[in-house]
Design an enzyme around this catalytic site. Sequence first.
Site: not given
Ligand code: C5P
Length: 421
Positions: A224, A293, A303, A324
């Site tokens: 991203n 996500d 590749k 996380i």
């Molecule tokens: O659900 P979303 O991605 O909008 O949530 C954002 C928050 O969750 C941020 O603080 C991001 O660092 C944390 N996050 C995470 N692990 C993920 C997705 C998001 O810690 N897999």
Amino acid sequence: MIRSLDAVPGTVDRPLEGKKILLGVSGGIAAYKTPELVRRMRDLGADIRVVMTANAHHFVTPTSLQAVSGQPVRTDLWDHAAEAAMGHIELARWADVLLIAPASADLLARLALGRADDLLTTLRLATRAPVLIAPAMNHVMWLHPATQRNVATLVGDGNTVIPPDSGAQACGETGPGRLPAAETLAAAVLATLQPPRQMLAGRRVLVTAGPTREAIDPVRYVSNHSSGKQGYALARAARRAGANVTLVSGPVTLPEPAGITTIKVTSALDMQRAVQAHATDCDVFIGVAAVADYRPATPADQKIKKLPGRSGELVLTLTENPDIIAGVAALRPRPFVVGFAAETQSALANARDKRLRKGMDLIVVNDVARGDIGFNAAENDVTLIWDAGERHLPKSGKDAISDQIIEQIAALLASESRSTS
Ligand code: C5P
């Protein structure tokens, strides 16, 4: 954070009394405003000496600056008479703060490279005083990636960059690049000279920043646009507040911040491992990273080839990454957990829900649908939401926003208002 000049009790009239300010003026049209800046800072009690670059002479005369500062103005590193009066090393030691305003694009480049090819750049390298840099230039020059790269380098080296104001420019165009008002620059000097309150002294803070990269094959990935700027700014703000900071960073182009342990990772699973290794050992966890996500379920070892005869579609199966921050919030005992939410619709309602769902103590939400803040931008405009309150922090540089977020975290930690159940 840039405090109002009037907010300092007992120093309302002359809050800069006795402070020694070395003002560096470079060659940009905004240099014509520096006599007014010198006057304003002298009115506030400061003792000012001015150094100009050779090009600054095109926009303001040394005579004007000498008249308003009451001191000889210097330009030349090789001026024997001036060196005999106060040598450049002595001048560098004299200063309580070096304020460079305006800083032209060329000067930013020379400073970022660490050059010492004139008096001002030499003084910057020779001083132990804090350095404040106020860039001012045409908005296209300011937004050029080369200029932004130099600014990021200077911030990473520990300089404070005061973001330019937006508005009508001398060239007739409109955009960011105007020198902030003398009042704003004087307030920045004051904030620098008053040591930040060590609100997080003795606390350990773990921050995640930047994007993650999820491998499709050895040369391709899903990711991203996160730049890491906000996470790095928060790590630096926590450090300024006295914390012992560990930064777990996804792939970004920012320099490693001074005085902070930085752990570089690539994927969400790498980031999760690094966080788990430190989360039980910290008082505050701030998850700023834009963690992917989903990741490709089975990254290819080789590749992936565009095979002749294969149909027009290649289907990539994704699998969910661990959350996380929710993992850290589920630990017992657990740190104070701060998360971010970049939302494009119903920002506040979604963020309130996300805070509860992920078990965060505090969520910082920004409405990225606006386009001028958040991802990849130098500025942000956020709302803080916790169990007992909400607070809007109006649009400002990511450093200033970070100082305010850290202040709020420190206040909540101090009041122990979070539920530890
Ligand atoms: O659900 P979303 O991605 O909008 O949530 C954002 C928050 O969750 C941020 O603080 C991001 O660092 C944390 N996050 C995470 N692990 C993920 C997705 C998001 O810690 N897999």
